[in-house]
Write a protein that holds these residues in place. Sequence first.
Motif, PDB file in Angstrom:
ATOM      1  N   ALA A 198     -39.040 -33.636   7.298  1.00 32.34           N
ATOM      2  CA  ALA A 198     -40.055 -32.320   8.178  1.00 32.34           C
ATOM      3  C   ALA A 198     -40.656 -31.188   8.356  1.00 32.34           C
ATOM      4  N   ALA A 199     -39.392 -30.285   7.899  1.00 32.85           N
ATOM      5  CA  ALA A 199     -39.727 -28.845   7.652  1.00 32.85           C
ATOM      6  C   ALA A 199     -40.414 -28.468   6.633  1.00 32.85           C
ATOM      7  N   ALA A 200     -40.136 -29.476   5.176  1.00 35.39           N
ATOM      8  CA  ALA A 200     -40.501 -29.255   4.164  1.00 35.39           C
ATOM      9  C   ALA A 200     -41.918 -29.830   4.235  1.00 35.39           C
ATOM     10  N   SER A 201     -42.558 -30.415   4.545  1.00 36.09           N
ATOM     11  CA  SER A 201     -43.654 -30.885   4.331  1.00 36.09           C
ATOM     12  C   SER A 201     -44.800 -29.914   5.687  1.00 36.09           C
ATOM     13  N   ALA A 202     -43.901 -29.303   6.773  1.00 38.80           N
ATOM     14  CA  ALA A 202     -44.586 -28.442   6.992  1.00 38.80           C
ATOM     15  C   ALA A 202     -44.922 -27.033   6.962  1.00 38.80           C
ATOM     16  N   ALA A 203     -44.646 -26.877   5.221  1.00 38.10           N
ATOM     17  CA  ALA A 203     -44.440 -25.979   4.882  1.00 38.10           C
ATOM     18  C   ALA A 203     -45.061 -25.518   3.682  1.00 38.10           C
ATOM     19  N   LEU A 204     -45.471 -26.867   3.114  1.00 35.08           N
ATOM     20  CA  LEU A 204     -46.168 -27.769   1.889  1.00 35.08           C
ATOM     21  C   LEU A 204     -47.634 -27.647   2.796  1.00 35.08           C
ATOM     22  N   ASP A 205     -47.759 -28.256   4.127  1.00 31.05           N
ATOM     23  CA  ASP A 205     -48.916 -28.329   4.733  1.00 31.05           C
ATOM     24  C   ASP A 205     -49.520 -27.122   4.737  1.00 31.05           C
TER      25      ASP A 205
END
Length: 99
Positions: free
Chosen positions: A72-79
């Motif tokens: 979730a944190a990685a996806s948020a950074a990519l978003d």
Amino acid sequence: MRPTRATLALAAGALAPALLLATPSFAAGAAPSTAAVVSEAGSAHDGTDVDDLRVAITRILADPATSDALRAAASAALDDGTPEALRHFLEVGRYEVDV
């Protein structure tokens, strides 16, 4: 001289220069370090291309051992997509998530 002693002497004579010349010289003083030094003001990912940062985060997402919170944190950074957010995740965020 026995043949085994002659063989040992020949082998020792052939290996001695290679072993002596391959070891570092302690009398020469300290050699300059070739290790990369990161200053306190900079980071390991300064100057890294945004695409390289995205690839590093995508590799974390592709790892089957990655936890759901880290995903979730990685996806948020990519978003978010900004270089600062990507660098923050790689340097700090990924270590804080699973604490």
